[in-house]
Design a protein around this motif. Sequence first.
Motif, PDB file in Angstrom:
ATOM      1  N   GLN A 136       2.754  -8.919  -6.235  1.00 31.00           N
ATOM      2  CA  GLN A 136       1.515  -9.373  -6.868  1.00 31.00           C
ATOM      3  C   GLN A 136       0.760  -8.252  -7.572  1.00 31.00           C
ATOM      4  N   THR A 137       0.472  -7.140  -6.891  1.00 28.97           N
ATOM      5  CA  THR A 137      -0.192  -6.004  -7.519  1.00 28.97           C
ATOM      6  C   THR A 137      -0.012  -4.774  -6.638  1.00 28.97           C
ATOM      7  N   PHE A 138      -0.086  -3.602  -7.261  1.00 30.03           N
ATOM      8  CA  PHE A 138      -0.023  -2.354  -6.492  1.00 30.03           C
ATOM      9  C   PHE A 138      -1.414  -1.879  -6.080  1.00 30.03           C
ATOM     10  N   LEU A 142      -7.288  -5.142  -4.703  1.00 23.30           N
ATOM     11  CA  LEU A 142      -7.007  -6.481  -5.235  1.00 23.30           C
ATOM     12  C   LEU A 142      -6.135  -7.284  -4.290  1.00 23.30           C
ATOM     13  N   LEU A 143      -5.194  -6.624  -3.622  1.00 24.79           N
ATOM     14  CA  LEU A 143      -4.369  -7.328  -2.635  1.00 24.79           C
ATOM     15  C   LEU A 143      -5.244  -7.964  -1.562  1.00 24.79           C
ATOM     16  N   LEU A 149      -1.467  -9.851   2.828  1.00 24.53           N
ATOM     17  CA  LEU A 149      -1.516  -9.117   4.086  1.00 24.53           C
ATOM     18  C   LEU A 149      -0.898  -7.732   4.001  1.00 24.53           C
ATOM     19  N   HIS A 150      -0.148  -7.447   2.938  1.00 22.07           N
ATOM     20  CA  HIS A 150       0.535  -6.169   2.844  1.00 22.07           C
ATOM     21  C   HIS A 150      -0.269  -5.179   2.006  1.00 22.07           C
ATOM     22  N   THR A 151       0.095  -3.911   2.122  1.00 21.16           N
ATOM     23  CA  THR A 151      -0.435  -2.859   1.258  1.00 21.16           C
ATOM     24  C   THR A 151       0.655  -2.440   0.286  1.00 21.16           C
TER      25      THR A 151
END
Length: 380
Positions: A136-138, A142-143, A149-151
């Motif tokens: 989705q995004t780095f 924004l995550l 749930l992830h980094t």
Amino acid sequence: MPVFSSSSQQRISTERTGFYIHIPFCRSRCGYCDFVSFTGNEDCISTYVYHLCDEIRLHSKQLWGGRTAETVFFGGGTPSLLELSHIGLILQALQECFPLKPDAEITLEANPESVTADKAAGWRRAGVNRLSLGLQTFDDGLLREIGRLHTSEQFRQAYQTARQSGFQNISFDLIYGIVGQSMKNWRKSLQSAVALAPEHLSLYSLTIEEHTSFFDKGLRIDEDRQAQMYEWSRSYLRQEGYEQYEISNFARPGRVCEHNMIYWRQQDYLGLGVGAVGCVGGVRWQNQKTLNGYETDVTAQRLPWLSQEILDAKTRKFERLMLGLRLREGCNWEREDNPGWFSHRRRLAEKGWLEEIRPGCWRIPDAYIRITNQVLLPFA
């Protein structure tokens, strides 16, 4: 359940098809998600897998037996929440009822936080040969905002784990146009993704659908910024060696998603699981959208169809054009016999919105891909 003539039953039973398997469980729900999914139901997974295998057998006995599975796609929800034994049971049931093509593409969607070395190695042993990772995004901020749930670091670790486990065909999902996302931020995310050298990238513009938390919050997207992000992404990925083969999808040569091509080429696919959609032999259906409704039907040895539609010839032809024009390979317009569609094609060509790339084969030119919906609307 629809009734087919014996000749139709014989015709459809010998064709090949793709299989979509819906795993509706998630640990949390993203703010933009409007898919059929449930949180807090992980204790139901084993029971669900049992019923899913029964549904596979029902399809084999009642309608579509004898077909060969060319592609299998585990989507969700979060398929990577399944235990390895669950994946094995589902694929075993498929193999028993619908023989897998020797080089069948078997894709599993995975959230980074649920990828472990043991799971990744087990997926490979079970036969999964393509992994779709939900990046989705780095941008970690924004995550969090979109409910992931992830980094970014967990994503990198999951990707390396998948590579070390033998996956040679990996796709990333990214979202652009997130509320508050700048062009600079999007460029950095996509460049970071490309630096990892995945075989495939799917880029989706954020949409805010009803019945999502983003809709309830009244969030609005910036369509002009999304258009700028999309055009930059297409140019950048072309420079990096990715071929755009569909509006939202880019791949290294020879790495297109074969399962999704089944949808876009209007080929047959069986949808299995809660809320799944299937379309075979001109019959389209959607399964029950609740766990109770789904399991009640399957337990009673009924296909768990919530709705069904027999597609008439006009609808089939329209959908063939609509889907074909999403592809960069275009579609063969000369197969159609609707005078109105030919007149519209001429008008679009005069505007430069359609181009003939081979005799009789038309597509939307690169410069106008962003207005695909506008091109297709008059066909409806």
